[in-house]
Design a protein around this motif. Sequence first.
Motif, PDB file in Angstrom:
ATOM      1  N   GLU A  51      48.030 -96.004 -38.952  1.00 51.62           N
ATOM      2  CA  GLU A  51      48.025 -97.393 -38.487  1.00 51.62           C
ATOM      3  C   GLU A  51      46.653 -97.828 -37.969  1.00 51.62           C
ATOM      4  O   GLU A  51      46.365 -99.029 -37.914  1.00 51.62           O
ATOM      5  CB  GLU A  51      49.088 -97.579 -37.393  1.00 51.62           C
ATOM      6  N   ALA A  52      45.787 -96.896 -37.601  1.00 50.28           N
ATOM      7  CA  ALA A  52      44.464 -97.227 -37.080  1.00 50.28           C
ATOM      8  C   ALA A  52      43.395 -97.308 -38.170  1.00 50.28           C
ATOM      9  O   ALA A  52      42.250 -97.659 -37.888  1.00 50.28           O
ATOM     10  CB  ALA A  52      44.050 -96.204 -36.025  1.00 50.28           C
ATOM     11  N   LEU A  53      43.758 -96.989 -39.396  1.00 49.49           N
ATOM     12  CA  LEU A  53      42.780 -97.036 -40.486  1.00 49.49           C
ATOM     13  C   LEU A  53      42.348 -98.471 -40.756  1.00 49.49           C
ATOM     14  O   LEU A  53      43.156 -99.391 -40.704  1.00 49.49           O
ATOM     15  CB  LEU A  53      43.358 -96.422 -41.762  1.00 49.49           C
ATOM     16  N   THR A  54      41.096 -98.621 -41.074  1.00 49.20           N
ATOM     17  CA  THR A  54      40.549 -99.938 -41.410  1.00 49.20           C
ATOM     18  C   THR A  54      40.297-100.009 -42.916  1.00 49.20           C
ATOM     19  O   THR A  54      40.235 -98.973 -43.594  1.00 49.20           O
ATOM     20  CB  THR A  54      39.205-100.161 -40.691  1.00 49.20           C
ATOM     21  N   PRO A  55      40.124-101.204 -43.436  1.00 51.34           N
ATOM     22  CA  PRO A  55      39.761-101.314 -44.857  1.00 51.34           C
ATOM     23  C   PRO A  55      38.488-100.528 -45.189  1.00 51.34           C
ATOM     24  O   PRO A  55      38.367 -99.977 -46.276  1.00 51.34           O
ATOM     25  CB  PRO A  55      39.560-102.815 -45.050  1.00 51.34           C
ATOM     26  N   GLU A  56      37.572-100.446 -44.246  1.00 49.79           N
ATOM     27  CA  GLU A  56      36.329 -99.700 -44.470  1.00 49.79           C
ATOM     28  C   GLU A  56      36.608 -98.205 -44.631  1.00 49.79           C
ATOM     29  O   GLU A  56      35.999 -97.538 -45.478  1.00 49.79           O
ATOM     30  CB  GLU A  56      35.335 -99.940 -43.322  1.00 49.79           C
ATOM     31  N   HIS A  57      37.512 -97.652 -43.807  1.00 49.51           N
ATOM     32  CA  HIS A  57      37.889 -96.235 -43.958  1.00 49.51           C
ATOM     33  C   HIS A  57      38.432 -95.979 -45.360  1.00 49.51           C
ATOM     34  O   HIS A  57      38.083 -94.990 -46.011  1.00 49.51           O
ATOM     35  CB  HIS A  57      38.976 -95.832 -42.949  1.00 49.51           C
ATOM     36  N   ILE A  58      39.304 -96.877 -45.790  1.00 50.83           N
ATOM     37  CA  ILE A  58      39.952 -96.719 -47.094  1.00 50.83           C
ATOM     38  C   ILE A  58      38.928 -96.835 -48.210  1.00 50.83           C
ATOM     39  O   ILE A  58      38.888 -96.004 -49.123  1.00 50.83           O
ATOM     40  CB  ILE A  58      41.095 -97.743 -47.252  1.00 50.83           C
ATOM     41  N   GLU A  59      38.076 -97.839 -48.140  1.00 51.80           N
ATOM     42  CA  GLU A  59      37.060 -98.029 -49.176  1.00 51.80           C
ATOM     43  C   GLU A  59      36.109 -96.834 -49.241  1.00 51.80           C
ATOM     44  O   GLU A  59      35.787 -96.353 -50.327  1.00 51.80           O
ATOM     45  CB  GLU A  59      36.279 -99.320 -48.928  1.00 51.80           C
ATOM     46  N   ASP A  60      35.675 -96.343 -48.099  1.00 52.13           N
ATOM     47  CA  ASP A  60      34.796 -95.164 -48.082  1.00 52.13           C
ATOM     48  C   ASP A  60      35.458 -93.983 -48.770  1.00 52.13           C
ATOM     49  O   ASP A  60      34.825 -93.266 -49.547  1.00 52.13           O
ATOM     50  CB  ASP A  60      34.418 -94.776 -46.645  1.00 52.13           C
ATOM     51  N   TRP A  61      36.739 -93.775 -48.487  1.00 53.52           N
ATOM     52  CA  TRP A  61      37.453 -92.653 -49.094  1.00 53.52           C
ATOM     53  C   TRP A  61      37.543 -92.817 -50.612  1.00 53.52           C
ATOM     54  O   TRP A  61      37.303 -91.878 -51.360  1.00 53.52           O
ATOM     55  CB  TRP A  61      38.844 -92.510 -48.486  1.00 53.52           C
ATOM     56  N   VAL A  62      37.898 -94.018 -51.063  1.00 61.44           N
ATOM     57  CA  VAL A  62      38.021 -94.272 -52.500  1.00 61.44           C
ATOM     58  C   VAL A  62      36.682 -94.012 -53.185  1.00 61.44           C
ATOM     59  O   VAL A  62      36.629 -93.386 -54.246  1.00 61.44           O
ATOM     60  CB  VAL A  62      38.533 -95.699 -52.782  1.00 61.44           C
ATOM     61  N   TYR A  63      35.600 -94.446 -52.578  1.00 58.45           N
ATOM     62  CA  TYR A  63      34.280 -94.267 -53.185  1.00 58.45           C
ATOM     63  C   TYR A  63      33.841 -92.804 -53.189  1.00 58.45           C
ATOM     64  O   TYR A  63      33.007 -92.417 -53.985  1.00 58.45           O
ATOM     65  CB  TYR A  63      33.251 -95.142 -52.483  1.00 58.45           C
ATOM     66  N   GLN A  64      34.420 -91.977 -52.316  1.00 59.21           N
ATOM     67  CA  GLN A  64      34.051 -90.568 -52.252  1.00 59.21           C
ATOM     68  C   GLN A  64      35.025 -89.642 -52.970  1.00 59.21           C
ATOM     69  O   GLN A  64      34.689 -88.493 -53.248  1.00 59.21           O
ATOM     70  CB  GLN A  64      33.946 -90.126 -50.783  1.00 59.21           C
ATOM     71  N   ASP A  65      36.214 -90.115 -53.300  1.00 59.16           N
ATOM     72  CA  ASP A  65      37.228 -89.275 -53.932  1.00 59.16           C
ATOM     73  C   ASP A  65      36.805 -88.958 -55.366  1.00 59.16           C
ATOM     74  O   ASP A  65      36.746 -89.833 -56.217  1.00 59.16           O
ATOM     75  CB  ASP A  65      38.582 -89.974 -53.917  1.00 59.16           C
ATOM     76  N   GLU A  66      36.533 -87.697 -55.620  1.00 59.08           N
ATOM     77  CA  GLU A  66      36.046 -87.269 -56.931  1.00 59.08           C
ATOM     78  C   GLU A  66      37.040 -87.575 -58.050  1.00 59.08           C
ATOM     79  O   GLU A  66      36.644 -87.847 -59.177  1.00 59.08           O
ATOM     80  CB  GLU A  66      35.726 -85.773 -56.905  1.00 59.08           C
ATOM     81  N   SER A  67      38.334 -87.548 -57.751  1.00 56.18           N
ATOM     82  CA  SER A  67      39.332 -87.798 -58.798  1.00 56.18           C
ATOM     83  C   SER A  67      39.306 -89.248 -59.272  1.00 56.18           C
ATOM     84  O   SER A  67      39.830 -89.557 -60.339  1.00 56.18           O
ATOM     85  CB  SER A  67      40.735 -87.430 -58.312  1.00 56.18           C
ATOM     86  N   LEU A  68      38.708 -90.136 -58.493  1.00 59.77           N
ATOM     87  CA  LEU A  68      38.633 -91.545 -58.877  1.00 59.77           C
ATOM     88  C   LEU A  68      37.272 -91.927 -59.455  1.00 59.77           C
ATOM     89  O   LEU A  68      37.048 -93.085 -59.776  1.00 59.77           O
ATOM     90  CB  LEU A  68      38.939 -92.433 -57.666  1.00 59.77           C
ATOM     91  N   GLN A  69      36.366 -90.973 -59.578  1.00 59.88           N
ATOM     92  CA  GLN A  69      35.020 -91.277 -60.030  1.00 59.88           C
ATOM     93  C   GLN A  69      34.872 -91.262 -61.548  1.00 59.88           C
ATOM     94  O   GLN A  69      34.162 -92.083 -62.103  1.00 59.88           O
ATOM     95  CB  GLN A  69      34.010 -90.293 -59.415  1.00 59.88           C
ATOM     96  N   ALA A  70      35.536 -90.341 -62.204  1.00 62.92           N
ATOM     97  CA  ALA A  70      35.367 -90.192 -63.649  1.00 62.92           C
ATOM     98  C   ALA A  70      35.840 -91.439 -64.383  1.00 62.92           C
ATOM     99  O   ALA A  70      36.995 -91.840 -64.291  1.00 62.92           O
ATOM    100  CB  ALA A  70      36.135 -88.969 -64.135  1.00 62.92           C
ATOM    101  N   GLY A  71      34.937 -92.063 -65.092  1.00 57.66           N
ATOM    102  CA  GLY A  71      35.293 -93.201 -65.925  1.00 57.66           C
ATOM    103  C   GLY A  71      35.603 -94.481 -65.180  1.00 57.66           C
ATOM    104  O   GLY A  71      36.120 -95.412 -65.773  1.00 57.66           O
ATOM    105  N   SER A  72      35.332 -94.529 -63.890  1.00 55.80           N
ATOM    106  CA  SER A  72      35.607 -95.773 -63.163  1.00 55.80           C
ATOM    107  C   SER A  72      34.309 -96.364 -62.640  1.00 55.80           C
ATOM    108  O   SER A  72      33.415 -95.648 -62.213  1.00 55.80           O
ATOM    109  CB  SER A  72      36.597 -95.537 -62.024  1.00 55.80           C
ATOM    110  N   ASP A  73      34.241 -97.660 -62.697  1.00 55.08           N
ATOM    111  CA  ASP A  73      33.042 -98.330 -62.216  1.00 55.08           C
ATOM    112  C   ASP A  73      33.262 -98.882 -60.810  1.00 55.08           C
ATOM    113  O   ASP A  73      34.349 -98.765 -60.242  1.00 55.08           O
ATOM    114  CB  ASP A  73      32.613 -99.427 -63.186  1.00 55.08           C
ATOM    115  N   ARG A  74      32.236 -99.479 -60.281  1.00 58.02           N
ATOM    116  CA  ARG A  74      32.282-100.003 -58.917  1.00 58.02           C
ATOM    117  C   ARG A  74      33.393-101.041 -58.741  1.00 58.02           C
ATOM    118  O   ARG A  74      34.080-101.055 -57.731  1.00 58.02           O
ATOM    119  CB  ARG A  74      30.922-100.599 -58.563  1.00 58.02           C
ATOM    120  N   GLU A  75      33.581-101.902 -59.718  1.00 58.30           N
ATOM    121  CA  GLU A  75      34.613-102.944 -59.618  1.00 58.30           C
ATOM    122  C   GLU A  75      36.008-102.332 -59.561  1.00 58.30           C
ATOM    123  O   GLU A  75      36.861-102.802 -58.820  1.00 58.30           O
ATOM    124  CB  GLU A  75      34.501-103.940 -60.770  1.00 58.30           C
ATOM    125  N   PHE A  76      36.246-101.279 -60.353  1.00 59.16           N
ATOM    126  CA  PHE A  76      37.552-100.622 -60.305  1.00 59.16           C
ATOM    127  C   PHE A  76      37.776-100.005 -58.930  1.00 59.16           C
ATOM    128  O   PHE A  76      38.854-100.141 -58.353  1.00 59.16           O
ATOM    129  CB  PHE A  76      37.681 -99.534 -61.376  1.00 59.16           C
TER     130      PHE A  76
END
Length: 127
Positions: A51-76
């Motif tokens: 409940e204390a997570l912010t959109p910034e925490h979530i965005e940082d995680w998505v940008y660092q998660d290796e499983s989401l990096q392959a074949g995905s661009d910044r907009e995705f």
Amino acid sequence: MQPAAEFLTPEECAEVDKALLTSHDKFATRVAIYALRSLKTIAQQQETVIEALTPEHIEDWVYQDESLQAGSDREFRKFFSRLVTSSLSLLKQIAQEADTNVAGLTPTQVITWFEQVAKQRMDQTFN
């Protein structure tokens, strides 16, 4: 960082497939379950409650998660961050109705909530 191996487990997929939901609602349910798993990981890494997570925490995680990096661009990744962030609001509502916190939710509770909402919509349509 431990990447997410899969969006949903085969068991979770089967449970969603069995639910009495439209294709749209099944998709939304899958997104909510994946977001729940992701939010638990993010909260653990941030050493805080979901409940204390912010959109910034979530965005940082998505940008660092290796499983989401392959074949995905910044907009995705931006889109995906927003998807998980918006799921947090829904999961908070589900948790409140289940009288628990978000971390205490199970995929079954999420599916049941979506089924109840779909049933309410159907009842309103036919009444």
